[in-house]
Design a protein around this motif. Structure first.
Motif, PDB file in Angstrom:
ATOM      1  N   ARG A  65     -56.175 -11.035 -25.722  1.00 31.63           N
ATOM      2  CA  ARG A  65     -55.531 -10.674 -24.463  1.00 31.63           C
ATOM      3  C   ARG A  65     -54.542  -9.528 -24.519  1.00 31.63           C
ATOM      4  N   GLU A  66     -53.829  -9.526 -25.663  1.00 31.56           N
ATOM      5  CA  GLU A  66     -52.759  -8.305 -25.700  1.00 31.56           C
ATOM      6  C   GLU A  66     -53.690  -6.890 -26.281  1.00 31.56           C
ATOM      7  N   THR A  67     -54.545  -7.119 -27.320  1.00 33.07           N
ATOM      8  CA  THR A  67     -55.358  -6.061 -27.322  1.00 33.07           C
ATOM      9  C   THR A  67     -56.022  -5.291 -26.203  1.00 33.07           C
ATOM     10  N   ALA A  68     -56.790  -6.162 -25.375  1.00 29.42           N
ATOM     11  CA  ALA A  68     -57.343  -5.894 -24.128  1.00 29.42           C
ATOM     12  C   ALA A  68     -56.460  -5.155 -23.318  1.00 29.42           C
ATOM     13  N   LEU A  69     -55.089  -5.626 -23.021  1.00 29.14           N
ATOM     14  CA  LEU A  69     -54.037  -5.189 -22.339  1.00 29.14           C
ATOM     15  C   LEU A  69     -53.650  -3.715 -22.750  1.00 29.14           C
ATOM     16  N   GLU A  70     -53.460  -3.673 -24.148  1.00 31.36           N
ATOM     17  CA  GLU A  70     -53.179  -2.185 -24.662  1.00 31.36           C
ATOM     18  C   GLU A  70     -54.200  -1.292 -24.227  1.00 31.36           C
ATOM     19  N   LYS A  71     -55.482  -1.692 -24.290  1.00 28.22           N
ATOM     20  CA  LYS A  71     -56.361  -0.707 -23.884  1.00 28.22           C
ATOM     21  C   LYS A  71     -56.637  -0.231 -22.448  1.00 28.22           C
ATOM     22  N   ALA A  72     -56.214  -1.143 -21.597  1.00 30.26           N
ATOM     23  CA  ALA A  72     -56.001  -1.078 -20.016  1.00 30.26           C
ATOM     24  C   ALA A  72     -54.863  -0.030 -20.117  1.00 30.26           C
ATOM     25  N   LEU A  73     -53.818  -0.180 -20.822  1.00 24.88           N
ATOM     26  CA  LEU A  73     -52.532   0.643 -20.585  1.00 24.88           C
ATOM     27  C   LEU A  73     -52.801   2.104 -20.960  1.00 24.88           C
ATOM     28  N   LEU A  74     -53.661   2.213 -21.953  1.00 21.59           N
ATOM     29  CA  LEU A  74     -54.193   3.613 -22.470  1.00 21.59           C
ATOM     30  C   LEU A  74     -55.007   4.334 -21.509  1.00 21.59           C
ATOM     31  N   ALA A  75     -55.910   3.387 -20.857  1.00 21.37           N
ATOM     32  CA  ALA A  75     -56.674   4.016 -19.763  1.00 21.37           C
ATOM     33  C   ALA A  75     -56.058   4.510 -18.598  1.00 21.37           C
ATOM     34  N   TRP A 101     -52.942   5.478 -18.697  1.00 22.03           N
ATOM     35  CA  TRP A 101     -52.090   6.241 -18.792  1.00 22.03           C
ATOM     36  C   TRP A 101     -52.640   7.638 -19.025  1.00 22.03           C
ATOM     37  N   GLU A 102     -53.691   7.690 -19.499  1.00 21.60           N
ATOM     38  CA  GLU A 102     -54.679   8.748 -19.701  1.00 21.60           C
ATOM     39  C   GLU A 102     -55.365   9.271 -18.195  1.00 21.60           C
ATOM     40  N   HIS A 103     -55.667   8.543 -17.433  1.00 21.29           N
ATOM     41  CA  HIS A 103     -56.537   8.902 -16.217  1.00 21.29           C
ATOM     42  C   HIS A 103     -55.630   8.595 -14.924  1.00 21.29           C
ATOM     43  N   GLY A 104     -54.609   7.807 -14.803  1.00 24.45           N
ATOM     44  CA  GLY A 104     -54.037   7.298 -13.651  1.00 24.45           C
ATOM     45  C   GLY A 104     -54.410   6.256 -12.976  1.00 24.45           C
ATOM     46  N   TYR A 105     -53.778   5.636 -12.045  1.00 26.77           N
ATOM     47  CA  TYR A 105     -54.114   4.548 -11.391  1.00 26.77           C
ATOM     48  C   TYR A 105     -55.339   4.753 -10.471  1.00 26.77           C
ATOM     49  N   GLU A 106     -55.438   5.672  -9.821  1.00 27.70           N
ATOM     50  CA  GLU A 106     -56.484   5.983  -8.908  1.00 27.70           C
ATOM     51  C   GLU A 106     -57.665   6.343  -9.232  1.00 27.70           C
ATOM     52  N   PRO A 140     -48.779  11.472 -31.543  1.00 29.83           N
ATOM     53  CA  PRO A 140     -50.033  11.164 -31.475  1.00 29.83           C
ATOM     54  C   PRO A 140     -50.580   9.791 -31.522  1.00 29.83           C
ATOM     55  N   GLY A 141     -51.807   9.259 -31.061  1.00 30.45           N
ATOM     56  CA  GLY A 141     -52.078   7.952 -31.109  1.00 30.45           C
ATOM     57  C   GLY A 141     -52.184   7.417 -29.642  1.00 30.45           C
ATOM     58  N   HIS A 142     -51.586   8.269 -28.510  1.00 27.28           N
ATOM     59  CA  HIS A 142     -51.660   7.754 -27.015  1.00 27.28           C
ATOM     60  C   HIS A 142     -51.667   9.045 -26.062  1.00 27.28           C
ATOM     61  N   PRO A 143     -51.966   8.701 -25.157  1.00 29.40           N
ATOM     62  CA  PRO A 143     -51.781  10.020 -24.132  1.00 29.40           C
ATOM     63  C   PRO A 143     -50.358  10.741 -24.174  1.00 29.40           C
ATOM     64  N   HIS A 144     -50.366  11.937 -23.809  1.00 29.35           N
ATOM     65  CA  HIS A 144     -49.013  12.533 -23.658  1.00 29.35           C
ATOM     66  C   HIS A 144     -48.335  12.300 -22.308  1.00 29.35           C
ATOM     67  N   GLY A 145     -47.053  12.496 -22.085  1.00 34.34           N
ATOM     68  CA  GLY A 145     -46.414  12.195 -21.157  1.00 34.34           C
ATOM     69  C   GLY A 145     -45.902  10.877 -20.879  1.00 34.34           C
ATOM     70  N   CYS A 146     -45.560  10.687 -19.475  1.00 34.99           N
ATOM     71  CA  CYS A 146     -45.110   9.348 -19.165  1.00 34.99           C
ATOM     72  C   CYS A 146     -45.972   8.763 -18.335  1.00 34.99           C
ATOM     73  N   LEU A 147     -46.530   7.348 -18.563  1.00 35.58           N
ATOM     74  CA  LEU A 147     -47.228   6.627 -17.699  1.00 35.58           C
ATOM     75  C   LEU A 147     -46.569   6.591 -16.244  1.00 35.58           C
ATOM     76  N   VAL A 148     -45.600   6.185 -16.233  1.00 35.80           N
ATOM     77  CA  VAL A 148     -44.807   5.872 -14.763  1.00 35.80           C
ATOM     78  C   VAL A 148     -44.953   7.215 -14.056  1.00 35.80           C
ATOM     79  N   VAL A 149     -45.076   8.296 -14.703  1.00 34.50           N
ATOM     80  CA  VAL A 149     -45.024   9.653 -13.818  1.00 34.50           C
ATOM     81  C   VAL A 149     -46.424  10.176 -13.586  1.00 34.50           C
ATOM     82  N   HIS A 150     -47.199   9.906 -14.893  1.00 32.57           N
ATOM     83  CA  HIS A 150     -48.512  10.496 -14.473  1.00 32.57           C
ATOM     84  C   HIS A 150     -49.448   9.664 -13.661  1.00 32.57           C
TER      85      HIS A 150
END
Length: 240
Positions: A51-61, A63-68, A140-150
């Protein structure tokens, strides 16, 4: 014609009998198999993913593309799970995103809370926050910027958009509270405009996030942070 009818009748009788034998055999086999499975393991299928691994992958997605722009099919693909497993473990897309934001706030985005909790003055907390943002937003290792902003970019879900706005404004309010406390204690001049100064901090954090996504380096953002701190007021008897 008579022979054909007799043959058909015999065939039908034999087929019915055969069908009964197959059904009885299947019922017996199913019962035995079910009893064997019941004895071999507890009822219910174990989770086939971490579950934690899957959640981290969702976080990165997100973070990279935004909620919408992140669809459920995108999530199942990057999390390597089926839609039923996603819904069973995390609820719907919005519920998953809310959990992702909480995880982000206690991990990748926790530097602001730590600075406010650990530094003795508002100025020190802001300086540390901006310096650590320059690192966190470009590492490196994750999308740049802030997830809460982007993640709020082009978001058509009013509740998600409001939730992210509330989080950003809560950070600004926390800085304002510290600034007011310092002004009251004489660490900052008594006439300091705490609301405007806190809003300036928010603008810097959000701007640095976008600059990082546009390719600014850690060193460049550290330079921006240093300039931002030059506008902070000081008193003659205290240091911030």
């Amino acid at each position: 014609m008579v022979n054909d009818d007799d043959g058909a009748a015999r065939s039908e009788r034999h087929g019915t009998a055969d069908a009964r034998r197959v059904a009885n055999a299947g019922e017996s086999g199913t019962k035995g198999s079910g009893e064997s499975k019941a004895k071999g393991r507890p009822r219910g299928r174990p989770r086939s993913f971490d579950r934690e691994t899957a959640l981290e992958k969702a976080l990165l997605a997100f973070w990279e593309h935004g909620y919408e722009a992140t669809s459920v099919s995108d999530l199942t693909r990057v999390m390597d799970i089926g839609a039923p497993s996603l819904y069973a473990a995390f609820g719907d897309k919005r519920s998953l995103f809310e959990e992702v934001v909480r995880v982000y706030g206690t991990g990748h985005g926790s530097f602001t809370d730590r600075a406010l909790a650990e530094e003795p003055t508002a100025r020190a907390a802001v300086e540390r926050t901006l310096r650590e943002a320059a690192t966190a937003y470009t590492e490196p290792g994750h999308p740049h910027g802030c997830l809460v902003v982007h993640a709020a970019t082009n978001c058509s879900d009013a509740e998600v958009e409001q939730s992210l706005r509330d989080r950003r404004n809560a950070n600004i309010a926390a800085f304002e509270s510290r600034i007011r406390a310092d002004a009251a204690a004489g660490v900052l001049p008594s006439g300091t405009d705490a609301a405007a100064l806190a809003r300036h901090v928010g603008a810097m954090i959000q701007g640095m996030s976008q600059q990082a996504r546009d390719g600014a380096s850690r060193e460049e953002l550290e330079g921006v942070a240093a300039i931002a701190m030059t506008i902070w007021p000081r008193t003659g008897t205290h240091t911030g």
